[in-house]
Design a protein around this motif. Structure first.
Motif, PDB file in Angstrom:
ATOM      1  N   SER A 117      54.935  34.056  43.044  1.00 60.04           N
ATOM      2  CA  SER A 117      54.283  32.870  42.481  1.00 60.04           C
ATOM      3  C   SER A 117      52.969  32.572  43.182  1.00 60.04           C
ATOM      4  CB  SER A 117      55.203  31.659  42.584  1.00 60.04           C
ATOM      5  OG  SER A 117      55.555  31.393  43.936  1.00 60.04           O
ATOM      6  N   GLU A 118      52.878  32.848  44.484  1.00 60.84           N
ATOM      7  CA  GLU A 118      51.619  32.644  45.205  1.00 60.84           C
ATOM      8  C   GLU A 118      50.539  33.584  44.693  1.00 60.84           C
ATOM      9  OE1 GLU A 118      51.804  31.723  49.665  1.00 60.84           O
ATOM     10  OE2 GLU A 118      53.723  32.698  49.283  1.00 60.84           O
ATOM     11  N   SER A 119      50.909  34.831  44.433  1.00 59.21           N
ATOM     12  CA  SER A 119      49.931  35.788  43.934  1.00 59.21           C
ATOM     13  C   SER A 119      49.464  35.411  42.542  1.00 59.21           C
ATOM     14  CB  SER A 119      50.526  37.200  43.922  1.00 59.21           C
ATOM     15  OG  SER A 119      49.565  38.139  43.515  1.00 59.21           O
ATOM     16  N   VAL A 120      50.397  34.964  41.680  1.00 59.02           N
ATOM     17  CA  VAL A 120      50.041  34.562  40.320  1.00 59.02           C
ATOM     18  C   VAL A 120      49.112  33.364  40.356  1.00 59.02           C
ATOM     19  CG1 VAL A 120      50.923  33.672  38.135  1.00 59.02           C
ATOM     20  CG2 VAL A 120      52.140  35.504  39.323  1.00 59.02           C
ATOM     21  N   ALA A 121      49.405  32.413  41.220  1.00 62.24           N
ATOM     22  CA  ALA A 121      48.548  31.236  41.331  1.00 62.24           C
ATOM     23  C   ALA A 121      47.177  31.598  41.882  1.00 62.24           C
ATOM     24  CB  ALA A 121      49.214  30.187  42.239  1.00 62.24           C
ATOM     25  N   ASN A 122      47.168  32.571  42.797  1.00 57.71           N
ATOM     26  CA  ASN A 122      45.915  32.951  43.452  1.00 57.71           C
ATOM     27  C   ASN A 122      44.995  33.736  42.532  1.00 57.71           C
ATOM     28  OD1 ASN A 122      44.314  33.012  45.894  1.00 57.71           O
ATOM     29  ND2 ASN A 122      44.744  35.206  45.973  1.00 57.71           N
ATOM     30  N   ILE A 123      45.533  34.341  41.453  1.00 56.30           N
ATOM     31  CA  ILE A 123      44.704  35.150  40.561  1.00 56.30           C
ATOM     32  C   ILE A 123      43.664  34.308  39.845  1.00 56.30           C
ATOM     33  CG2 ILE A 123      46.079  34.962  38.450  1.00 56.30           C
ATOM     34  CD1 ILE A 123      44.511  38.177  39.840  1.00 56.30           C
ATOM     35  N   LYS A 124      43.878  32.977  39.824  1.00 56.74           N
ATOM     36  CA  LYS A 124      42.916  32.096  39.171  1.00 56.74           C
ATOM     37  C   LYS A 124      41.593  32.064  39.919  1.00 56.74           C
ATOM     38  CE  LYS A 124      46.514  29.098  37.246  1.00 56.74           C
ATOM     39  NZ  LYS A 124      47.085  27.730  37.219  1.00 56.74           N
ATOM     40  N   THR A 125      41.625  32.328  41.200  1.00 56.12           N
ATOM     41  CA  THR A 125      40.401  32.331  41.996  1.00 56.12           C
ATOM     42  C   THR A 125      40.079  33.701  42.566  1.00 56.12           C
ATOM     43  OG1 THR A 125      41.694  31.671  43.936  1.00 56.12           O
ATOM     44  CG2 THR A 125      40.672  29.917  42.642  1.00 56.12           C
ATOM     45  N   ASN A 126      40.948  34.677  42.335  1.00 54.74           N
ATOM     46  CA  ASN A 126      40.749  36.018  42.884  1.00 54.74           C
ATOM     47  C   ASN A 126      41.032  37.034  41.788  1.00 54.74           C
ATOM     48  OD1 ASN A 126      40.176  37.907  44.806  1.00 54.74           O
ATOM     49  ND2 ASN A 126      42.196  37.906  45.729  1.00 54.74           N
ATOM     50  N   LEU A 127      40.349  38.176  41.840  1.00 52.78           N
ATOM     51  CA  LEU A 127      40.488  39.167  40.784  1.00 52.78           C
ATOM     52  C   LEU A 127      41.766  39.979  40.899  1.00 52.78           C
ATOM     53  CD1 LEU A 127      36.851  40.602  40.639  1.00 52.78           C
ATOM     54  CD2 LEU A 127      37.907  38.981  39.060  1.00 52.78           C
ATOM     55  N   PHE A 128      42.298  40.104  42.098  1.00 48.85           N
ATOM     56  CA  PHE A 128      43.395  41.034  42.331  1.00 48.85           C
ATOM     57  C   PHE A 128      44.659  40.298  42.755  1.00 48.85           C
ATOM     58  CE2 PHE A 128      40.027  44.281  43.927  1.00 48.85           C
ATOM     59  CZ  PHE A 128      39.503  44.370  42.638  1.00 48.85           C
ATOM     60  N   TYR A 129      45.797  40.789  42.267  1.00 49.60           N
ATOM     61  CA  TYR A 129      47.083  40.302  42.743  1.00 49.60           C
ATOM     62  C   TYR A 129      47.321  40.772  44.178  1.00 49.60           C
ATOM     63  CZ  TYR A 129      49.216  38.414  38.447  1.00 49.60           C
ATOM     64  OH  TYR A 129      49.545  37.640  37.362  1.00 49.60           O
ATOM     65  N   PHE A 130      48.120  39.985  44.911  1.00 51.57           N
ATOM     66  CA  PHE A 130      48.615  40.308  46.256  1.00 51.57           C
ATOM     67  C   PHE A 130      47.522  40.266  47.323  1.00 51.57           C
ATOM     68  CE2 PHE A 130      51.174  42.797  43.162  1.00 51.57           C
ATOM     69  CZ  PHE A 130      52.299  41.977  43.189  1.00 51.57           C
TER      70      PHE A 130
ATOM     71  N   ILE B 194      55.522  41.306  53.239  1.00 51.72           N
ATOM     72  CA  ILE B 194      55.878  41.309  54.667  1.00 51.72           C
ATOM     73  C   ILE B 194      55.367  40.045  55.346  1.00 51.72           C
ATOM     74  CG2 ILE B 194      55.361  42.418  56.873  1.00 51.72           C
ATOM     75  CD1 ILE B 194      55.543  45.103  55.478  1.00 51.72           C
ATOM     76  N   ASN B 195      54.207  39.564  54.891  1.00 48.70           N
ATOM     77  CA  ASN B 195      53.616  38.356  55.478  1.00 48.70           C
ATOM     78  C   ASN B 195      54.226  37.070  54.926  1.00 48.70           C
ATOM     79  OD1 ASN B 195      51.847  39.675  57.227  1.00 48.70           O
ATOM     80  ND2 ASN B 195      50.270  39.866  55.662  1.00 48.70           N
ATOM     81  N   GLY B 196      55.301  37.184  54.142  1.00 47.83           N
ATOM     82  CA  GLY B 196      56.046  36.014  53.727  1.00 47.83           C
ATOM     83  C   GLY B 196      55.601  35.356  52.444  1.00 47.83           C
ATOM     84  N   HIS B 197      54.733  36.010  51.678  1.00 47.81           N
ATOM     85  CA  HIS B 197      54.258  35.426  50.428  1.00 47.81           C
ATOM     86  C   HIS B 197      55.205  35.752  49.279  1.00 47.81           C
ATOM     87  CE1 HIS B 197      50.547  34.189  52.303  1.00 47.81           C
ATOM     88  NE2 HIS B 197      50.299  35.423  52.705  1.00 47.81           N
ATOM     89  N   SER B 198      55.086  34.970  48.218  1.00 45.09           N
ATOM     90  CA  SER B 198      55.937  35.145  47.040  1.00 45.09           C
ATOM     91  C   SER B 198      55.098  35.576  45.849  1.00 45.09           C
ATOM     92  CB  SER B 198      56.644  33.833  46.698  1.00 45.09           C
ATOM     93  OG  SER B 198      55.691  32.836  46.334  1.00 45.09           O
TER      94      SER B 198
END
Length: 398
Positions: free
Chosen positions: A339-352, A333-337
């Motif tokens: 691919s953003e969640s997959v990229a963010n998992i490198k620095t965060n434990l959880f998707y989304f 809803i906040n406009g993320h994709s």
């Protein structure tokens, strides 16, 4: 009269367990939705607010209450099963809980299809504690009680070893005692994250098992109330004395803050990972007093809480997936994709989850209430299903 007394004893346990489960969901909603959940500690006295502090602090009661009451329930099962039967059941169910935590629940926490992180959380340590109690169940009550006391009251002695300069904990050390979000590579890109260590939590379950005797026909309602009140008050007094001395029972000492209220917050800001003696004293002390009070209360609220309490494991799995699913919807809803969640998992434990994004406490509480209300019909159905299908052996594993 005796049948009624027993029913009330069981109801008070279910009610308190249900309250713990409902409060637990508040902390998990905060993890997934609060704006500072991944950028700051809600117990950080330099940056927190009283509302945020107590939103986190009140949920300290959930895990120890649930582990302790699991021990009580095991003792009550020992009245219906032989030691051999109970030992076999605890060993099998304990291993089953460990399996569920490293598979179903690890995925529920992360939504990571690659299982890069395996979380050793509260269900894992309950499973290990059940397994150990299953091995010990055939020894004397006194031995289990003594071992539980040693684990709970003595494990903070190991803090002095950790405080020595240059000390580096090993994987076994973190599994047994420390486990403060400790990361250990297993193979390739797969990592185990130790949240809940074995010694203090298994000790607490052993003491809960030993406290189960007070919920049997050996003690009247009045006798049990006096005993639990005395123990609960003693634990709170021990908390006050040891926190005043400020030397033993918690890895961090309290300190004088900018005003008296924040100094009070520093005093009650006790260590959960691993659970310190002070943490267990204040939480179990209040839990025991709550058990006494809940035996005298019967209304719509306690009836609802008892349903959550009787379906605790079922509820635990559902609430985790529901909260993370809502988080995923919010992410898109906040406009993320993706691919953003997959990229963010490198620095965060959880998707989304995007650190620094989220909502204030009012929205967190609204989402929490929605989650609790949404799960009630399912828990009520499952509670009824269990009541009318007691012959199904697999229900005892859920």
């Amino acid at each position: 009269m005796q049948t009624i007394a027993i029913q009330k004893r069981i109801m008070s346990i279910d009610i308190l367990r249900g309250i713990a489960m409902v409060l637990m969901a508040l902390d998990h909603v905060r993890d997934y939705f609060h704006i500072t959940a991944w950028t700051d500690d809600p117990l950080n006295l330099e940056t927190t607010t009283p509302a945020l502090f107590f939103t986190r602090w009140i949920t300290h009661f959930c895990a120890p209450t649930f582990v302790f009451l699991s021990g009580v329930s095991i003792y009550l099962q020992s009245l219906r099963k032989s030691k051999k039967e109970l030992s076999a059941f605890l060993i099998k169910r304990g291993l089953w809980l460990v399996l569920v935590d490293v598979t179903i629940l690890s995925f529920g926490w992360s939504f990571n299809p690659n299982y890069n992180f395996i979380f050793l959380q509260v269900i894992w340590v309950i499973g290990i504690s059940m397994f150990l109690l299953g091995l010990l169940i055939q020894v004397s009550y006194e031995f289990i009680f003594g071992l539980g006391l040693l684990f709970v009251f003595g494990h903070n002695l190991l803090d002095f070893i950790e405080a020595a300069g240059g000390y580096k904990p090993t994987f076994l050390w973190d599994l047994l005692h420390h486990g403060n979000f400790a990361f250990y590579n297993l193979w390739g890109s797969h990592t185990a994250v130790v949240f809940y260590p074995i010694i203090p939590w298994s000790g607490l379950m052993m003491l809960g098992y030993c406290a189960g005797v007070f919920f049997t026909s050996k003690y009247s309602v009045e006798q049990r109330a006096k005993i639990l009140t005395r123990i609960g008050v003693d634990l709170l007094l021990l908390f006050v004395v040891l926190r005043f001395i400020n030397v033993y029972g918690n890895p961090e000492v309290w300190s004088t803050q900018k005003n008296n209220f924040y100094t009070f917050l520093s005093i009650i800001n006790v260590h959960k990972y691993p659970p310190s003696l002070m943490y267990m004293c204040i939480t179990i002390g209040i839990a025991l007093l709550s058990l006494v009070l809940l035996e005298k209360v019967e209304n719509r609220f306690t009836q609802i809480m008892s349903i959550y309490g009787r379906t605790a494991f079922f509820y635990y799995i559902l609430h985790l997936y529901l909260i993370h699913f809502l988080c995923m919807i919010n992410f898109y809803i906040n406009g993320h994709s993706v691919s953003e969640s997959v990229a963010n998992i490198k620095t965060n434990l959880f998707y989304f989850i995007i650190p620094g994004e989220g909502y204030g406490l009012i929205i967190v509480y609204i989402i929490w209430i929605i989650v609790i209300l949404a799960l009630f019909p399912l828990c009520k159905w499952y509670d009824g299903y269990k009541q009318f299908h007691k012959e199904k052996w697999w229900l005892s594993y859920l």
